[in-house]
Design an enzyme around this catalytic site. Sequence first.
Site, PDB file in Angstrom:
ATOM      1  N   ASP A 172      18.099  -0.291 -12.831  1.00 31.44           N
ATOM      2  CA  ASP A 172      16.653  -0.224 -13.061  1.00 31.44           C
ATOM      3  C   ASP A 172      16.356  -0.322 -14.553  1.00 31.44           C
ATOM      4  OD1 ASP A 172      13.795   0.770 -12.092  1.00 31.44           O
ATOM      5  OD2 ASP A 172      14.353   2.022 -13.804  1.00 31.44           O
ATOM      6  N   GLY A 184       6.000   3.034 -16.456  1.00 30.19           N
ATOM      7  CA  GLY A 184       4.868   3.634 -15.745  1.00 30.19           C
ATOM      8  C   GLY A 184       3.583   3.495 -16.527  1.00 30.19           C
ATOM      9  N   VAL A 216       7.283  -1.606 -16.674  1.00 28.22           N
ATOM     10  CA  VAL A 216       8.116  -0.825 -17.599  1.00 28.22           C
ATOM     11  C   VAL A 216       7.380   0.430 -18.031  1.00 28.22           C
ATOM     12  CG1 VAL A 216       9.449  -0.831 -19.735  1.00 28.22           C
ATOM     13  CG2 VAL A 216       9.052  -2.981 -18.528  1.00 28.22           C
ATOM     14  N   ALA A 264       0.843  -1.198   0.000  1.00 38.60           N
ATOM     15  CA  ALA A 264       0.000   0.000   0.000  1.00 38.60           C
ATOM     16  C   ALA A 264       0.874   1.242   0.000  1.00 38.60           C
ATOM     17  CB  ALA A 264      -0.949  -0.004   1.194  1.00 38.60           C
ATOM     18  N   GLY A 265       1.884   1.241  -0.859  1.00 39.97           N
ATOM     19  CA  GLY A 265       2.739   2.420  -0.999  1.00 39.97           C
ATOM     20  C   GLY A 265       2.112   3.424  -1.956  1.00 39.97           C
ATOM     21  N   THR A 266       2.948   4.183  -2.635  1.00 40.88           N
ATOM     22  CA  THR A 266       2.450   5.252  -3.511  1.00 40.88           C
ATOM     23  C   THR A 266       1.515   4.707  -4.590  1.00 40.88           C
ATOM     24  OG1 THR A 266       4.648   6.198  -3.243  1.00 40.88           O
ATOM     25  CG2 THR A 266       3.211   7.252  -4.847  1.00 40.88           C
ATOM     26  N   VAL A 267       1.966   3.652  -5.285  1.00 43.42           N
ATOM     27  CA  VAL A 267       1.164   3.119  -6.381  1.00 43.42           C
ATOM     28  C   VAL A 267      -0.061   2.377  -5.844  1.00 43.42           C
ATOM     29  CG1 VAL A 267       1.161   1.635  -8.421  1.00 43.42           C
ATOM     30  CG2 VAL A 267       3.202   2.966  -7.860  1.00 43.42           C
ATOM     31  N   LYS A 302       9.483  -5.017 -11.588  1.00 44.24           N
ATOM     32  CA  LYS A 302      10.444  -5.225 -12.681  1.00 44.24           C
ATOM     33  C   LYS A 302      11.630  -6.076 -12.266  1.00 44.24           C
ATOM     34  CE  LYS A 302      11.786  -0.636 -11.453  1.00 44.24           C
ATOM     35  NZ  LYS A 302      10.569  -0.065 -10.899  1.00 44.24           N
ATOM     36  N   LYS A 328      14.357  -3.385 -16.941  1.00 43.44           N
ATOM     37  CA  LYS A 328      13.305  -3.113 -17.926  1.00 43.44           C
ATOM     38  C   LYS A 328      13.734  -3.573 -19.312  1.00 43.44           C
ATOM     39  CE  LYS A 328      11.604   0.699 -15.104  1.00 43.44           C
ATOM     40  NZ  LYS A 328      11.829   2.130 -14.795  1.00 43.44           N
TER      41      LYS A 328
END
Lengths: 428, 428
Positions: free
Chosen positions: A199, A132, A130, A11-14, A103, A203
């Site tokens: 990162d 957003g 990949v 339950a973070g930002t996304v 990812k 991807k």
Amino acid sequence: MKEVKVALLGAGTVGSAVVRLLQANAEEFNLRAGARLRVIGIAVRNLEAPRDPAIDRALLTTDAHAIIAQADIVIELMGGIEPAREYILAAFAAGASVVTGNKALLAEHGPELYDAAARAGVDLYYEAAVGGAVPVVYGLRESLAGDRVTHILGIVNGTTNYILDEMTTNGESFDAAVKKAQELGYAEADPSADVDGYDAAAKCAILASLAFHTRVQLSDVHTHGIRDITPEMIASAGRGGYVVKLVASAKRRANGIELYVGPTLIPAQHPLATVHGAYNAIVVEGEAADRLMFYGPGAGGNPTATAVLSDLVAAAHHRVHGGLAPRELAYGELPILPPAQARSRFQLSMDVADHVGVLSEVTGTFARHNVSISGVTQESPTADHLCRLTVTTHEALQADVEATIADLSAAAGPATVSTASFVRVEVA
Amino acid sequence: MKEVKVALLGAGTVGSAVVRLLQANAEEFNLRAGARLRVIGIAVRNLEAPRDPAIDRALLTTDAHAIIAQADIVIELMGGIEPAREYILAAFAAGASVVTGNKALLAEHGPELYDAAARAGVDLYYEAAVGGAVPVVYGLRESLAGDRVTHILGIVNGTTNYILDEMTTNGESFDAAVKKAQELGYAEADPSADVDGYDAAAKCAILASLAFHTRVQLSDVHTHGIRDITPEMIASAGRGGYVVKLVASAKRRANGIELYVGPTLIPAQHPLATVHGAYNAIVVEGEAADRLMFYGPGAGGNPTATAVLSDLVAAAHHRVHGGLAPRELAYGELPILPPAQARSRFQLSMDVADHVGVLSEVTGTFARHNVSISGVTQESPTADHLCRLTVTTHEALQADVEATIADLSAAAGPATVSTASFVRVEVA
């Protein structure tokens, strides 16, 4: 209307944005999915952490397995390898479809997860892994099913694009630009996953697997970060008509696939050259389709949540109306070429002594190594009688370029070259 | 492996490319579709016309209904309204799914076709109808199912983009640029469908229907072509930091949808500004996704064929493995706003007499009509004592701008304005 039970892990930002958007547009989502989407639980590590007001605390649990067991669809937004991997496998074992944005997990354990989903006869969706909000996974998985992809070239890390853009626009140093990115929340306290290219490499592995129907892992991607990029290099590139971008590149060759993440000179008229700030863009070249580009915000809660939600709608539609997403096919199984075998245009920068005949000796060394030169610029000598030489090549084997540099650096006499470096150059 | 029988209607540039690519990559297509794709017949008007060597003459027939009756999937690439409409309805009646690239038909009879496909329980795919190889139909239909679209702004006609690009780059006249486009095969002998904006308007209607879940038809789109664009207007726009593009725009407002096709000033830093030649690009803005862009070749046999083939793979996958594409939902049913009610930034160009106080009178007229000005430039007077005035507005109601022009043109005395015109201005 049938109900589809959704378990959310993380339950973070996304994750918070997913819950918020699902609540705000509940009726539209239900119509699109052809089912009532109900969040049955949200697994978190710490029940007491401060949270987005959209999160109903009654839904929170620390027992992920309990909500996975009851779910039709599991959304995994925890990140990291374990326990995310274990939970996803548990979801498949329980007959649930999975939507993930992980990812790192896909780049390291993708084949295991694709196989487990196929055996269970459920969907594994991962648009958010990949780019957003940029629907490039969809594009490669479904839209380009009608073509054979030859090259993927993408700006897939918004943090480094922001940093390089700052250095380009404001002439800032790498360190100053990183600091600014950290202040704006674009870069983490330890920025290495971004600035060292890992990162982007994850991807790259995911995109290459999809594009070439070949199982590519993180360790297959030759990766170089942007720590040694200076404002002077960027300014010099600009004078030559290029911008410096950290790109992920995956190219189909007759004998296999070239994979690469690193700073690259992009011609000003290339569609990637005008991708600014934290935006992402992925150019996909196909034999028949020519050149496509997918562009959009590469990160952020709301944009990334839209990718998760479109996957959720597709997976829910399948639960209710039948059908499954196309499988990850590995029929290609093309070999991965080692970096030395990669072919590219390169630009080499080096300092040489200001002597008559130096240019001839240097270019002769290129010729001996079969590296064909497309252009040379030589700057006026500095106080210490060194000239900055910039050599751009035609397409050449990286091994030959490296051998050229080794020879030039080892040369005795007036043509000794110091501080030689090279970057790749893309064609417009 | 199951067999899927494919009937092809039309063997022009795109149809021939579809056959050629299907043959060249048969095994890959079969793997992706999970079925053996077999072309059972190709309906053409004239059996004797010269054709691409990929077309097996034994497959040719003039009896479209005969092959439709046996097909699992019908690919319609004839174009035009009739008999394409009749054949597609016959395909649905026979239980076949349909793949089409027929934008004119969809823009005029879309709702009838969507309903017929839904009643028959089959797929209707039409990626090739908008943007050639650019997967924007897929993007709106599936990828953005997780968001609420607020604005679509696209360069969807490659011919006019080529013409405007030529006029911009080489300062050519409209007529000269059209002639060049005709020589290169980009424009037809009668270029009116392109240069008068009708082709773009049909695509606008299709995109708006998808984006806003509302049934939009060609006649709903306010359309203005590029015949009155001059190299001088383009040069003047360039000095102000804009490029002139023919765009299709569909915008969600609180009270309905604004639809518009016409020449528009695009700021140089907008992602559409760098779309050159015959390329297409569609910017999609969503409440959560922010700004996405889909870019690629908008026409041509091979690129458009990849769109047809990805639809074919998806439809075939459904025939064999079950499932159906998302339906065209019309739950939105937003009202279509009349052009006068559209709100936009505008740029007005007019000639005024070179008198003291003229600027004050002109700007006063704007103020009386509630049109707020963001900038004015006044060029030095010409030999006939006229000044060229360029006025850029903040967002204003088109009706107010039109009333302003009417007032200015009718004004008696020194502030009489001649040859006033206006174009829309997009924000970066």
